[in-house]
Design an enzyme around this catalytic site. Structure first.
Site, PDB file in Angstrom:
ATOM      1  CB  SER A  83       1.423  -4.749  -3.514  1.00 27.14           C
ATOM      2  OG  SER A  83       1.419  -5.422  -4.519  1.00 27.14           O
ATOM      3  N   GLY A 122      -7.322  -9.348  -5.471  1.00 27.41           N
ATOM      4  CA  GLY A 122      -8.259  -8.025  -5.746  1.00 27.41           C
ATOM      5  C   GLY A 122      -7.786  -7.534  -7.088  1.00 27.41           C
ATOM      6  CB  ALA A 157      -5.314  -3.546 -12.011  1.00 26.69           C
ATOM      7  CG  HIS A 179       5.515  -3.125  -6.162  1.00 21.93           C
ATOM      8  ND1 HIS A 179       4.773  -3.969  -5.339  1.00 21.93           N
ATOM      9  CD2 HIS A 179       4.725  -2.601  -7.197  1.00 21.93           C
ATOM     10  CE1 HIS A 179       3.636  -4.271  -5.757  1.00 21.93           C
ATOM     11  NE2 HIS A 179       3.743  -3.241  -7.092  1.00 21.93           N
ATOM     12  NE  ARG A 180      14.070  -4.189  -6.762  1.00 19.35           N
ATOM     13  CZ  ARG A 180      14.429  -4.494  -7.926  1.00 19.35           C
ATOM     14  NH1 ARG A 180      14.875  -3.557  -8.752  1.00 19.35           N
ATOM     15  NH2 ARG A 180      14.752  -5.659  -8.175  1.00 19.35           N
TER      16      ARG A 180
END
Length: 168
Positions: A16, A9, A11, A50-51
């Site tokens: 994610s 996909g 941006a 992300h983390r």
């Protein structure tokens, strides 16, 4: 039964988050194979975001170049999520590595995995033609890499506005 699932996909399309949910569907703990390198503060912030989204059911394995080695090292430990293929390609190309050989090795390794592998990649060919040779080379390489991995994958999803559209 293991699967290879590719999530592609644009941006900020939700790739994610969709991939994380897919991987956790196959069990915990799950391994997050991170290909990003924090070269500047902006990238450090992206990695931190992300983390922060991931919980204790995730084990992080950072590997910017040897993706096949990372898959081998983590196979048999539960589902894996590779985030992302296009950053891995960037690392290979900017490091002067043979990205085609690395891509072939990845496509050969994926069907032999005992545990499911979910892979995130960017769809980079839908925009304008880049104005420089390196960017055009990257766009073309990413398109080929995505096609090769999609051909190997059991399932392919396109992320649009946070929603997964099953393509394969």
């Amino acid at each position: 039964m293991s699967k290879t699932i590719l999530i592609t996909g644009g941006a900020r399309s939700g790739k994610s988050a969709i991939a994380e949910a897919q991987a956790l569907h196959f069990g915990t703990p799950a391994t997050y194979i991170a290909t990003a390198q924090a070269w500047d503060a902006e990238m450090e912030a992206r990695i931190a975001t992300h983390r922060a989204r991931r919980g204790p059911e995730w084990v992080t394995h950072a590997e910017p170049l040897d993706l096949v080695g990372a898959l081998a090292a983590t196979d048999g430990q539960g589902p894996r999520l590779v985030d992302c293929l296009t950053l891995w390609l960037t690392n290979l190309m900017l490091g002067g590595h043979d990205w085609r050989a690395a891509a072939r090795a990845l496509c050969d390794a994926l069907p032999r995995q005992r545990d499911t592998v979910v892979i995130v990649t960017n769809e980079v060919g839908a925009g304008i033609v880049p104005d420089n040779a390196l960017a055009r080379e990257f766009r073309d390489a990413a398109g080929l890499l995505n096609q090769w991995v999609a051909a190997t994958a059991d399932e392919v999803f396109l992320a649009v506005a946070g929603l997964p559209l099953k393509v394969k």
